[in-house]
Design a protein around this motif. Structure first.
Motif, PDB file in Angstrom:
ATOM      1  N   ARG A   1       0.828  -1.168  -0.030  1.00 34.16           N
ATOM      2  CA  ARG A   1      -0.116  -0.048  -0.025  1.00 34.16           C
ATOM      3  C   ARG A   1       0.854   1.224   0.070  1.00 34.16           C
ATOM      4  NH1 ARG A   1      -5.033   0.992   1.947  1.00 34.16           N
ATOM      5  NH2 ARG A   1      -4.144   2.361   3.497  1.00 34.16           N
ATOM      6  N   LYS A   2       1.941   1.263   0.708  1.00 31.24           N
ATOM      7  CA  LYS A   2       2.725   2.366   0.827  1.00 31.24           C
ATOM      8  C   LYS A   2       3.369   2.818  -0.724  1.00 31.24           C
ATOM      9  CE  LYS A   2       3.812   1.772   5.690  1.00 31.24           C
ATOM     10  NZ  LYS A   2       4.648   1.394   6.557  1.00 31.24           N
ATOM     11  N   LEU A   3       3.768   1.481  -1.498  1.00 32.85           N
ATOM     12  CA  LEU A   3       4.477   1.705  -2.674  1.00 32.85           C
ATOM     13  C   LEU A   3       3.544   2.417  -3.927  1.00 32.85           C
ATOM     14  CD1 LEU A   3       6.701  -1.511  -2.746  1.00 32.85           C
ATOM     15  CD2 LEU A   3       7.423   0.803  -2.135  1.00 32.85           C
ATOM     16  N   VAL A   4       2.481   1.843  -3.810  1.00 37.02           N
ATOM     17  CA  VAL A   4       1.483   2.101  -5.075  1.00 37.02           C
ATOM     18  C   VAL A   4       1.203   3.745  -5.469  1.00 37.02           C
ATOM     19  CG1 VAL A   4      -0.811   1.669  -5.934  1.00 37.02           C
ATOM     20  CG2 VAL A   4       0.347  -0.268  -4.553  1.00 37.02           C
ATOM     21  N   PRO A   5       1.059   4.486  -4.304  1.00 35.35           N
ATOM     22  CA  PRO A   5       0.759   5.587  -4.856  1.00 35.35           C
ATOM     23  C   PRO A   5       1.648   6.467  -5.736  1.00 35.35           C
ATOM     24  CG  PRO A   5      -0.079   5.517  -2.529  1.00 35.35           C
ATOM     25  CD  PRO A   5       0.753   4.267  -2.885  1.00 35.35           C
ATOM     26  N   ALA A   6       2.870   6.268  -5.460  1.00 31.62           N
ATOM     27  CA  ALA A   6       3.954   6.849  -6.151  1.00 31.62           C
ATOM     28  C   ALA A   6       4.007   6.305  -7.707  1.00 31.62           C
ATOM     29  CB  ALA A   6       5.403   6.551  -5.688  1.00 31.62           C
ATOM     30  N   THR A   7       3.496   4.975  -7.784  1.00 26.24           N
ATOM     31  CA  THR A   7       3.649   4.256  -9.110  1.00 26.24           C
ATOM     32  C   THR A   7       2.372   4.783 -10.112  1.00 26.24           C
ATOM     33  OG1 THR A   7       2.273   2.497  -8.629  1.00 26.24           O
ATOM     34  CG2 THR A   7       4.742   2.290  -8.168  1.00 26.24           C
ATOM     35  N   LEU A   8       1.477   5.242  -9.357  1.00 17.12           N
ATOM     36  CA  LEU A   8       0.209   5.888 -10.059  1.00 17.12           C
ATOM     37  C   LEU A   8       0.456   7.069 -10.624  1.00 17.12           C
ATOM     38  CD1 LEU A   8      -2.525   4.851  -7.632  1.00 17.12           C
ATOM     39  CD2 LEU A   8      -2.161   3.618  -9.690  1.00 17.12           C
ATOM     40  N   GLU A   9       0.928   8.048  -9.810  1.00 16.39           N
ATOM     41  CA  GLU A   9       1.352   9.430 -10.189  1.00 16.39           C
ATOM     42  C   GLU A   9       1.657   9.686 -11.647  1.00 16.39           C
ATOM     43  OE1 GLU A   9       3.915  13.152  -8.559  1.00 16.39           O
ATOM     44  OE2 GLU A   9       3.115  11.620  -7.189  1.00 16.39           O
ATOM     45  N   LYS A  10       2.811   8.674 -12.125  1.00 21.29           N
ATOM     46  CA  LYS A  10       3.512   9.029 -13.455  1.00 21.29           C
ATOM     47  C   LYS A  10       2.452   8.735 -14.643  1.00 21.29           C
ATOM     48  CE  LYS A  10       7.313   7.284 -16.294  1.00 21.29           C
ATOM     49  NZ  LYS A  10       8.385   6.367 -16.138  1.00 21.29           N
ATOM     50  N   TYR A  11       1.494   7.756 -14.224  1.00 21.09           N
ATOM     51  CA  TYR A  11       0.542   7.258 -15.344  1.00 21.09           C
ATOM     52  C   TYR A  11      -1.043   8.226 -15.112  1.00 21.09           C
ATOM     53  CZ  TYR A  11       4.298   4.308 -16.175  1.00 21.09           C
ATOM     54  OH  TYR A  11       5.714   3.513 -16.325  1.00 21.09           O
TER      55      TYR A  11
ATOM     56  N   ARG B   1      -3.059   0.202 -18.652  1.00 20.75           N
ATOM     57  CA  ARG B   1      -2.086  -0.748 -19.104  1.00 20.75           C
ATOM     58  C   ARG B   1      -0.592  -0.609 -18.921  1.00 20.75           C
ATOM     59  NH1 ARG B   1      -5.771  -1.436 -24.345  1.00 20.75           N
ATOM     60  NH2 ARG B   1      -7.220  -3.257 -23.518  1.00 20.75           N
ATOM     61  N   LYS B   2      -0.148   0.719 -19.139  1.00 16.63           N
ATOM     62  CA  LYS B   2       1.433   0.846 -18.941  1.00 16.63           C
ATOM     63  C   LYS B   2       1.588   0.967 -17.441  1.00 16.63           C
ATOM     64  CE  LYS B   2       2.063   3.835 -23.115  1.00 16.63           C
ATOM     65  NZ  LYS B   2       2.259   5.092 -23.705  1.00 16.63           N
ATOM     66  N   TRP B   3       0.920   1.341 -16.819  1.00 21.73           N
ATOM     67  CA  TRP B   3       1.074   1.436 -15.337  1.00 21.73           C
ATOM     68  C   TRP B   3       1.049   0.039 -14.801  1.00 21.73           C
ATOM     69  CZ3 TRP B   3      -2.507  -0.756 -11.583  1.00 21.73           C
ATOM     70  CH2 TRP B   3      -2.103  -0.735 -10.469  1.00 21.73           C
ATOM     71  N   TYR B   4       0.196  -0.891 -15.136  1.00 18.13           N
ATOM     72  CA  TYR B   4       0.223  -2.463 -14.820  1.00 18.13           C
ATOM     73  C   TYR B   4       1.559  -3.000 -15.283  1.00 18.13           C
ATOM     74  CZ  TYR B   4      -1.212  -6.979 -13.508  1.00 18.13           C
ATOM     75  OH  TYR B   4      -1.403  -8.231 -12.780  1.00 18.13           O
ATOM     76  N   ASP B   5       1.938  -2.524 -16.242  1.00 16.24           N
ATOM     77  CA  ASP B   5       2.980  -3.419 -16.928  1.00 16.24           C
ATOM     78  C   ASP B   5       4.278  -2.677 -16.567  1.00 16.24           C
ATOM     79  OD1 ASP B   5       1.382  -5.580 -18.050  1.00 16.24           O
ATOM     80  OD2 ASP B   5       0.930  -4.287 -19.823  1.00 16.24           O
ATOM     81  N   SER B   6       4.040  -1.439 -15.981  1.00 15.29           N
ATOM     82  CA  SER B   6       5.275  -0.776 -15.911  1.00 15.29           C
ATOM     83  C   SER B   6       6.595  -1.269 -14.945  1.00 15.29           C
ATOM     84  CB  SER B   6       5.051   0.673 -14.951  1.00 15.29           C
ATOM     85  OG  SER B   6       4.757   0.666 -13.832  1.00 15.29           O
ATOM     86  N   PRO B   7       8.002  -0.839 -15.086  1.00 19.73           N
ATOM     87  CA  PRO B   7       8.836  -1.199 -14.186  1.00 19.73           C
ATOM     88  C   PRO B   7       8.814  -0.440 -12.766  1.00 19.73           C
ATOM     89  CG  PRO B   7       9.601   0.166 -15.888  1.00 19.73           C
ATOM     90  CD  PRO B   7       8.363   0.005 -16.221  1.00 19.73           C
ATOM     91  N   GLU B   8       8.115   0.651 -12.920  1.00 21.99           N
ATOM     92  CA  GLU B   8       7.985   1.256 -11.273  1.00 21.99           C
ATOM     93  C   GLU B   8       6.912   0.382 -10.434  1.00 21.99           C
ATOM     94  OE1 GLU B   8       8.542   4.470 -14.601  1.00 21.99           O
ATOM     95  OE2 GLU B   8       6.971   2.765 -14.295  1.00 21.99           O
ATOM     96  N   TYR B   9       5.843  -0.245 -11.339  1.00 21.65           N
ATOM     97  CA  TYR B   9       4.731  -0.927 -10.421  1.00 21.65           C
ATOM     98  C   TYR B   9       5.279  -2.424  -9.974  1.00 21.65           C
ATOM     99  CZ  TYR B   9       0.342  -3.043  -9.000  1.00 21.65           C
ATOM    100  OH  TYR B   9      -0.676  -3.597  -8.224  1.00 21.65           O
ATOM    101  N   ALA B  10       6.017  -3.033 -11.145  1.00 23.68           N
ATOM    102  CA  ALA B  10       6.562  -4.483 -11.005  1.00 23.68           C
ATOM    103  C   ALA B  10       6.965  -4.831  -9.230  1.00 23.68           C
ATOM    104  CB  ALA B  10       7.571  -4.825 -11.951  1.00 23.68           C
ATOM    105  N   PRO B  11       7.850  -3.951  -8.615  1.00 23.72           N
ATOM    106  CA  PRO B  11       8.176  -4.479  -7.459  1.00 23.72           C
ATOM    107  C   PRO B  11       6.998  -4.503  -6.393  1.00 23.72           C
ATOM    108  CG  PRO B  11       9.748  -2.832  -8.237  1.00 23.72           C
ATOM    109  CD  PRO B  11       8.497  -2.950  -8.963  1.00 23.72           C
ATOM    110  N   ALA B  12       5.851  -3.507  -6.673  1.00 21.03           N
ATOM    111  CA  ALA B  12       4.954  -3.562  -5.704  1.00 21.03           C
ATOM    112  C   ALA B  12       4.010  -4.774  -6.054  1.00 21.03           C
ATOM    113  CB  ALA B  12       4.032  -2.287  -6.119  1.00 21.03           C
TER     114      ALA B  12
END
Length: 95
Positions: free
Chosen positions: A21-31, A66-77
């Protein structure tokens, strides 16, 4: 046209899920993603469906979702969530 990530989440490891939960918001912002629903009370009305946790994320377009879900930013989360919860998840276009 907007698009939505809709997830029904059954948390199996609350401590690990909290890290997710702590990791996700930052990944969403870019997309351009934003939470429309993140947990909260569920009031089941029909069909016996009573998810323990429900999440809806809105994106400006399906392509960005789709880009967010498949992104390198989201992959660790995403890997963390797979260890912390059982999830049913779809991407759907809005109107």
């Amino acid at each position: 046209m907007s698009a939505y990530v809709i997830a029904e989440v059954n948390v199996t490891d609350p401590k690990l899920y909290e890290e997710y939960r702590k990791l996700v918001p930052a990944t969403l912002e870019k997309y351009g993603g934003r939470f429309a629903v993140r947990g909260g009370a569920v009031d089941p009305k029909e069909g016996g469906w009573n998810p323990a946790r429900f999440v809806i994320v809105e994106f400006p377009t399906m392509a960005l979702a789709r880009k967010w879900y498949d992104s390198p930013e989201y992959a660790p989360a995403l890997a963390l969530r797979h260890r912390a919860a059982n999830t049913r998840l779809i991407l759907v276009e809005g109107v």
